[in-house]
Design an enzyme around this catalytic site. Structure first.
Site, PDB file in Angstrom:
ATOM      1  N   HIS A 265       6.117  45.856  -6.439  1.00  0.00           N
ATOM      2  CA  HIS A 265       6.595  46.771  -5.484  1.00  0.00           C
ATOM      3  C   HIS A 265       7.660  47.569  -6.246  1.00  0.00           C
ATOM      4  O   HIS A 265       7.960  48.812  -5.687  1.00  0.00           O
ATOM      5  CB  HIS A 265       7.076  45.802  -4.426  1.00  0.00           C
ATOM      6  CG  HIS A 265       6.099  45.112  -3.564  1.00  0.00           C
ATOM      7  ND1 HIS A 265       5.063  45.529  -2.951  1.00  0.00           N
ATOM      8  CD2 HIS A 265       6.311  43.899  -3.023  1.00  0.00           C
ATOM      9  CE1 HIS A 265       4.324  44.778  -2.538  1.00  0.00           C
ATOM     10  NE2 HIS A 265       4.799  43.628  -2.466  1.00  0.00           N
TER      11      HIS A 265
ATOM     12  N   ASP B  98      -1.453  51.113  -2.092  1.00  0.00           N
ATOM     13  CA  ASP B  98      -2.302  49.776  -2.161  1.00  0.00           C
ATOM     14  C   ASP B  98      -2.317  49.311  -3.663  1.00  0.00           C
ATOM     15  O   ASP B  98      -2.359  50.169  -4.320  1.00  0.00           O
ATOM     16  CB  ASP B  98      -3.299  49.798  -1.566  1.00  0.00           C
ATOM     17  CG  ASP B  98      -3.783  48.451  -1.233  1.00  0.00           C
ATOM     18  OD1 ASP B  98      -3.029  47.178  -1.244  1.00  0.00           O
ATOM     19  OD2 ASP B  98      -5.004  48.150  -0.977  1.00  0.00           O
TER      20      ASP B  98
ATOM     21  N   LEU C  26       9.712  69.747   2.419  1.00  0.00           N
ATOM     22  CA  LEU C  26       8.692  68.682   2.715  1.00  0.00           C
ATOM     23  C   LEU C  26       9.291  67.601   3.987  1.00  0.00           C
ATOM     24  O   LEU C  26      10.471  67.402   3.736  1.00  0.00           O
ATOM     25  CB  LEU C  26       8.496  67.943   1.366  1.00  0.00           C
ATOM     26  CG  LEU C  26       7.596  66.405   1.594  1.00  0.00           C
ATOM     27  CD1 LEU C  26       6.332  66.658   1.884  1.00  0.00           C
ATOM     28  CD2 LEU C  26       7.945  65.687   0.523  1.00  0.00           C
TER      29      LEU C  26
HETATM   30  C1  FPP Z   1       0.791  47.235  -0.998  1.00  0.00           C
HETATM   31  O1  FPP Z   1       0.200  46.478  -2.014  1.00  0.00           O
HETATM   32  C2  FPP Z   1       1.904  47.966  -0.932  1.00  0.00           C
HETATM   33  C3  FPP Z   1       2.879  47.643   0.381  1.00  0.00           C
HETATM   34  C4  FPP Z   1       2.581  46.590   1.161  1.00  0.00           C
HETATM   35  C5  FPP Z   1       4.381  47.985   0.255  1.00  0.00           C
HETATM   36  C6  FPP Z   1       4.470  49.377  -0.323  1.00  0.00           C
HETATM   37  C7  FPP Z   1       5.792  49.536  -0.636  1.00  0.00           C
HETATM   38  C8  FPP Z   1       6.565  49.984  -1.701  1.00  0.00           C
HETATM   39  C9  FPP Z   1       5.791  50.873  -2.427  1.00  0.00           C
HETATM   40  C10 FPP Z   1       8.072  50.178  -2.008  1.00  0.00           C
HETATM   41  C11 FPP Z   1       8.895  50.599  -1.078  1.00  0.00           C
HETATM   42  C12 FPP Z   1       8.748  51.614  -0.325  1.00  0.00           C
HETATM   43  C13 FPP Z   1       9.461  52.927  -0.173  1.00  0.00           C
HETATM   44  C14 FPP Z   1       9.124  53.794   0.629  1.00  0.00           C
HETATM   45  C15 FPP Z   1      10.638  52.916  -1.093  1.00  0.00           C
HETATM   46  P1  FPP Z   1      -0.079  45.156  -1.827  1.00  0.00           P
HETATM   47  O2  FPP Z   1       1.128  44.405  -2.250  1.00  0.00           O
HETATM   48  O3  FPP Z   1      -0.859  44.722  -0.641  1.00  0.00           O
HETATM   49  O4  FPP Z   1      -1.156  45.094  -3.157  1.00  0.00           O
HETATM   50  P2  FPP Z   1      -2.165  44.059  -3.529  1.00  0.00           P
HETATM   51  O5  FPP Z   1      -3.438  44.528  -2.410  1.00  0.00           O
HETATM   52  O6  FPP Z   1      -2.708  44.321  -4.713  1.00  0.00           O
HETATM   53  O7  FPP Z   1      -2.009  42.486  -3.158  1.00  0.00           O
END
Ligand code: FPP
Length: 265
Positions: free
Chosen positions: A52, A35, A146
């Site tokens: 991201h 997050d 893993l």
């Molecule tokens: C949450 O941050 C994160 C996500 C919803 C997406 C996670 C995805 C990745 C890290 C990239 C792709 C994944 C892989 C496995 C290669 P948020 O956007 O909710 O953050 P915020 O709460 O600060 O708005």
């Protein structure tokens, strides 16, 4: 852990943290709610997608660190069923990043003996993502290190709905249904229960993640935003995990007996 030490610089911060870990008490399965990508980008006046993109670097680093530590399974919450509510450009970018990751990481996953898996309603993902995912799942299927498990189009409640559907469809009489029946019907049936759940960015929520599986999981909330999360932060979370006393609803017999003795005197 030997592989991790081989990769760390002696005397470095990570090396010092790693030397404080008890290799015999590492979690078998770590789950992560990644997050804070949006906030990371906002702090830098960048579009959310940049957060991201940097988050993918953290995925690479944590997968490699977990593999070197000798962790059995790592489940990453990459896309929830609720994430479809985000602007379509952000959703498309997330899937593009996932495809790029799968494509570019294959060689590294093979080198690190990582076996890829996925949980969630995979058939609801765009067909290109499904194909790329299946391709990497097939190619890494005989790796023995893993188990990297990506939660995609996942929510704990839909997992339970799907489990109930499959149990009903199997025709098992209700009187024979027990916890094992449910566990076998979950997407995670082949994995041990998570011992440790890490959530980054300081938020103290479960967000519909692995609702059944985390009944006795230790929760560590890291203040670090996911794009900044690296091996050092993972090691800190592992040290916090090892400071905890896991009782699974019971009590530690020796301590309890000593306290009863004292109370009765
Ligand atoms: C949450 O941050 C994160 C996500 C919803 C997406 C996670 C995805 C990745 C890290 C990239 C792709 C994944 C892989 C496995 C290669 P948020 O956007 O909710 O953050 P915020 O709460 O600060 O708005």
């Amino acid at each position: 852990m030997t592989e991790l030490f081989a990769a760390l610089k002696p005397g470095s911060e990570e090396w010092l943290l790693a030397t404080s870990l008890d290799p015999a008490r590492l979690p078998r399965h770590i789950a992560v709610i990644m997050d804070g990508n949006g906030r990371w980008a906002k702090e830098r006046r960048l579009p959310r997608i940049a957060g991201h993109k940097s988050g993918v670097d953290s995925v690479r680093n944590i997968v490699e660190s977990a593999a070197r530590l000798g962790i059995e399974a790592l489940t990453l919450y990459a896309f929830s069923t609720e994430n479809w509510k985000r602007p379509s450009l952000e959703v498309e970018a997330l899937f593009r990043l996932l495809r790029l990751y799968l494509h570019s990481e294959l060689a590294t996953l093979m080198k690190n003996n990582v076996r890829l898996g996925a949980i969630g309603r995979i058939s609801g993902l765009p067909s290109g993502v499904q194909k790329e995912l299946q391709h990497v799942i097939d190619l890494t299927a005989s790796n023995t290190g893993l188990r990297l498990n990506l939660a995609l189009n996942y929510s704990g409640r839909t997992e339970l709905v799907d489990a109930v559907k499959s149990i009903v469809a199997s025709g098992i009489p209700p009187a024979q249904i027990n916890e094992d029946t449910i566990e076998r019907a979950l997407y995670t049936s082949a994995l041990p229960e998570p011992d440790l759940l890490i959530r980054t960015s300081g938020e103290m929520r479960i967000s519909n993640f692995l609702l059944w599986q985390i009944a006795y999981t230790e929760l560590v909330v890291s203040p670090t935003l996911w794009p900044d999360f690296r091996c050092r932060h993972l090691l800190e979370a592992l040290l916090e995990f090892q400071r905890r006393e896991r009782r699974f609803g019971g009590v530690e017999a020796a301590k309890e007996e000593a306290q009863v003795d004292l109370a009765l005197r």
